[in-house]
Design an enzyme around this catalytic site. Structure first.
Site, PDB file in Angstrom:
ATOM      1  N   LEU A 247       0.591  -6.591   6.182  1.00 16.48           N
ATOM      2  CA  LEU A 247      -0.839  -6.582   6.570  1.00 16.48           C
ATOM      3  C   LEU A 247      -1.796  -5.571   6.296  1.00 16.48           C
ATOM      4  O   LEU A 247      -2.934  -5.849   6.683  1.00 16.48           O
ATOM      5  CB  LEU A 247      -0.723  -6.222   8.367  1.00 16.48           C
ATOM      6  CG  LEU A 247       0.272  -7.388   8.976  1.00 16.48           C
ATOM      7  CD1 LEU A 247       0.218  -7.235  10.754  1.00 16.48           C
ATOM      8  CD2 LEU A 247      -0.509  -8.991   8.913  1.00 16.48           C
ATOM      9  N   ARG A 248      -1.478  -4.791   5.428  1.00 18.81           N
ATOM     10  CA  ARG A 248      -2.327  -3.809   4.609  1.00 18.81           C
ATOM     11  C   ARG A 248      -3.138  -2.927   5.137  1.00 18.81           C
ATOM     12  O   ARG A 248      -3.537  -1.897   4.343  1.00 18.81           O
ATOM     13  CB  ARG A 248      -3.255  -4.733   3.739  1.00 18.81           C
ATOM     14  CG  ARG A 248      -2.514  -5.810   2.675  1.00 18.81           C
ATOM     15  CD  ARG A 248      -1.723  -5.084   1.890  1.00 18.81           C
ATOM     16  NE  ARG A 248      -1.116  -6.270   0.783  1.00 18.81           N
ATOM     17  CZ  ARG A 248      -0.133  -6.146   0.133  1.00 18.81           C
ATOM     18  NH1 ARG A 248       0.684  -5.012   0.249  1.00 18.81           N
ATOM     19  NH2 ARG A 248       0.198  -7.019  -0.963  1.00 18.81           N
TER      20      ARG A 248
ATOM     21  N   ASN B  94       4.419  -0.126   3.375  1.00 15.97           N
ATOM     22  CA  ASN B  94       3.391   0.308   2.318  1.00 15.97           C
ATOM     23  C   ASN B  94       1.991   0.257   2.437  1.00 15.97           C
ATOM     24  O   ASN B  94       1.374  -0.439   1.592  1.00 15.97           O
ATOM     25  CB  ASN B  94       4.195  -0.349   1.096  1.00 15.97           C
ATOM     26  CG  ASN B  94       3.977  -1.687   1.063  1.00 15.97           C
ATOM     27  OD1 ASN B  94       3.707  -2.747   2.118  1.00 15.97           O
ATOM     28  ND2 ASN B  94       4.102  -2.474  -0.014  1.00 15.97           N
TER      29      ASN B  94
ATOM     30  N   HIS C 142      14.756  -3.561  -0.328  1.00 14.66           N
ATOM     31  CA  HIS C 142      14.113  -3.994  -1.524  1.00 14.66           C
ATOM     32  C   HIS C 142      15.237  -3.680  -2.462  1.00 14.66           C
ATOM     33  O   HIS C 142      15.116  -2.515  -3.252  1.00 14.66           O
ATOM     34  CB  HIS C 142      12.605  -3.487  -1.663  1.00 14.66           C
ATOM     35  CG  HIS C 142      12.051  -3.954  -2.968  1.00 14.66           C
ATOM     36  ND1 HIS C 142      11.223  -4.683  -2.845  1.00 14.66           N
ATOM     37  CD2 HIS C 142      12.469  -3.907  -4.258  1.00 14.66           C
ATOM     38  CE1 HIS C 142      10.423  -5.020  -4.093  1.00 14.66           C
ATOM     39  NE2 HIS C 142      11.307  -4.653  -5.106  1.00 14.66           N
TER      40      HIS C 142
ATOM     41  N   HIS D 130      13.971 -10.537   0.685  1.00 19.13           N
ATOM     42  CA  HIS D 130      13.666 -11.566  -0.300  1.00 19.13           C
ATOM     43  C   HIS D 130      14.800 -11.762  -1.402  1.00 19.13           C
ATOM     44  O   HIS D 130      14.658 -11.452  -2.673  1.00 19.13           O
ATOM     45  CB  HIS D 130      12.456 -11.233  -1.148  1.00 19.13           C
ATOM     46  CG  HIS D 130      12.125  -9.662  -1.446  1.00 19.13           C
ATOM     47  ND1 HIS D 130      13.103  -9.065  -1.933  1.00 19.13           N
ATOM     48  CD2 HIS D 130      11.061  -8.833  -1.176  1.00 19.13           C
ATOM     49  CE1 HIS D 130      12.347  -7.802  -2.184  1.00 19.13           C
ATOM     50  NE2 HIS D 130      11.034  -7.492  -1.570  1.00 19.13           N
TER      51      HIS D 130
ATOM     52  N   ASP E 160       7.394 -12.555   3.203  1.00 17.06           N
ATOM     53  CA  ASP E 160       6.773 -11.495   2.205  1.00 17.06           C
ATOM     54  C   ASP E 160       5.185 -11.952   1.739  1.00 17.06           C
ATOM     55  O   ASP E 160       4.836 -11.802   0.836  1.00 17.06           O
ATOM     56  CB  ASP E 160       7.874 -11.651   0.802  1.00 17.06           C
ATOM     57  CG  ASP E 160       7.412 -10.402   0.175  1.00 17.06           C
ATOM     58  OD1 ASP E 160       6.631  -9.616   0.688  1.00 17.06           O
ATOM     59  OD2 ASP E 160       7.846 -10.337  -1.143  1.00 17.06           O
TER      60      ASP E 160
ATOM     61  N   HIS F  92      -3.774 -10.022  -1.740  1.00 18.85           N
ATOM     62  CA  HIS F  92      -4.496  -9.211  -2.684  1.00 18.85           C
ATOM     63  C   HIS F  92      -5.917  -9.687  -2.776  1.00 18.85           C
ATOM     64  O   HIS F  92      -6.028 -11.017  -3.010  1.00 18.85           O
ATOM     65  CB  HIS F  92      -3.805  -9.289  -3.917  1.00 18.85           C
ATOM     66  CG  HIS F  92      -2.459  -8.590  -4.035  1.00 18.85           C
ATOM     67  ND1 HIS F  92      -2.181  -7.455  -3.925  1.00 18.85           N
ATOM     68  CD2 HIS F  92      -1.329  -9.030  -4.202  1.00 18.85           C
ATOM     69  CE1 HIS F  92      -1.017  -6.945  -3.964  1.00 18.85           C
ATOM     70  NE2 HIS F  92      -0.409  -8.091  -4.118  1.00 18.85           N
TER      71      HIS F  92
END
Length: 428
Positions: free
Chosen positions: A59-60, A90, A177, A230, A303, A307
């Site tokens: 969701l940034r 992140n 990951h 993933h 995922d 961007h």
């Protein structure tokens, strides 16, 4: 809220039934239910599923609001039929403290479009050197149960072991990951025939598989839970299958794009196909589909990686890795799994709602469509087929690999605890 009667819906793809919602709860499921003043939604044979749950969303916010915010991301989630998403750590600052995860959790509450459960970082700053405040994040208002350095691998075996031991105390899970960093330095795409022909640095399958093999053995050793993010290769499937045969507590996810797309698309040098882990071969895609069908892979997770335009509209080497996926995930699963006969709609509900909710302990989500359960639901027009148009996305970003591609299925309605967040394909 007034009562809502969903009339003639194929619950989990079965025979048409009526579903009555009163407030936040499903009160009756049956045939020929009277409306009695309720708001009527004519389902007309559309498929009714429990609200989808995504265990892997970016969701940034905080820090990269130019690509997505909690509000825009949850609007995209509702458009795709999701009622709960797990937000990766992140961000900037990294979600490695109780304060940051509580901020994300509260932003999710304020959005009102779906529930947001923050995922806490495993290590401070995602640097892989020191464990983050796992206990404090779990005990915070956000109640974090899933921890991940996604975007980076917890590559140090000692740190990974300590994380698995720590979360075991409160039933948490570490979501890995899987990427051995020294095997992927300078990697731009899947290592294979195509990378050799294009002259692009290769990301070998063994970089993923070696970490998965190590981590399932560590999970077995300490008696803890590990989740593989993933998963993308046929070899990884075999390792997870072996681990499950030994009774190791491992779960795994596959993304929609790894179920559909292959590294042949990279021949276009279009950065929209640049993603981590990279698109793999047709053989890998076939293995992933079969593993999702037989339960070796437990769930589908998007995922969703938004961007801004400038991070993707550039030369391949400089482009960011990632694709948006919340608004197209169900269509891709219908295309690759349902229409191929590998899964029925009950299987889709299991892989996209029941099981991710169980893995992440999403309270009130992934529940049966039956009386007494929370009214977290999504209605899907499975007969629809049309081209993907990112101009209509609710996400702030448009980096989809499916632009112009015809996909089946369209979410028409989403309800979060009985409140409509999407009606006739439009956000409320």
């Amino acid at each position: 809220m007034s009562e809502i009667l969903i009339r003639g819906a194929k619950v989990l793809g079965g025979e048409p039934q009526d579903v009555l919602i009163d407030g936040e709860t499903i009160t009756r499921v049956g045939t020929g239910l009277p409306a009695d003043g309720a708001e009527v939604v004519e389902a007309g044979g559309k498929v009714l599923l429990p609200g989808l749950v995504d265990l892997h969303t970016h969701l940034r916010e905080p820090g990269r609001e130019d690509s997505e915010t909690v509000l825009t991301g949850t609007r995209a989630a509702a458009s795709g039929g999701y009622t709960s998403v797990f937000a990766m750590a992140n961000t900037f600052p990294v979600a490695d403290t109780a304060g940051v995860v509580e901020q994300v959790w509260r932003l999710g509450q304020e959005s009102g479009y779906c529930d947001v459960q923050p995922i806490g970082a495993v290590t401070v700053g995602l640097e892989g050197a020191k464990l983050a405040e796992l206990g404090a994040m779990h005990e915070s208002a956000a109640g974090v149960t899933v921890f991940s350095d996604d975007g980076k691998c917890v590559h140090d075996a000692v740190i990974m072991r300590r994380a698995l031991e720590y979360v075991k105390a409160f039933g948490g899970v570490v979501a890995q990951h899987a990427q051995e960093p020294r095997l992927t330095e300078g990697a731009q795409m899947n290592e294979g025939v195509v990378s050799a022909e294009l002259g692009l640095g290769g990301w070998p399958a063994v970089a993923e598989e070696s970490i998965i093999a190590r981590d399932v053995l560590l999970a077995e050793h300490v008696g803890s839970r590990v989740h593989i993010c993933h998963l993308s290769t046929a070899g990884s499937v075999e390792i997870v299958r072996w681990a499950k045969s030994r009774g190791i507590d491992v779960t795994a996810e596959v993304t929609p794009h790894h179920l559909l797309l292959t590294d042949e698309l990279v021949r276009s040098y279009d950065p929209v196909y640049k993603v981590n882990p990279p698109l793999r071969t047709e053989r890998d895609v076939t293995a992933l589909r079969e593993a999702l069908a037989d339960g070796t892979i437990d769930i589908v997770a998007t995922d969703h990686a938004p961007h801004p335009h400038e991070d993707k509209d550039c030369e391949w080497a400089a482009a960011a890795m990632g694709m948006v996926g919340l608004e197209t995930a169900l269509s891709v699963v219908q295309d690759t799994m349902v229409e191929t006969g590998l899964l029925d709609w009950a299987g889709v509900a299991d892989r996209m709602s029941f099981t991710p909710a169980r893995i992440g302990r999403a309270a009130g989500h992934g529940r049966p469509v039956s009386a007494g359960e929370p009214a977290n639901l999504t209605l899907v027009d499975t007969a629809y087929r049309g081209p993907v148009d990112p101009a209509g996305f609710a996400s702030r970003s448009r980096n989809t690999p499916y632009e112009g591609r015809e996909l089946p299925g369209r979410v028409t309605h989403t309800w979060l605890r009985g409140k409509a967040t999407l009606v006739d394909g439009k956000l409320t």
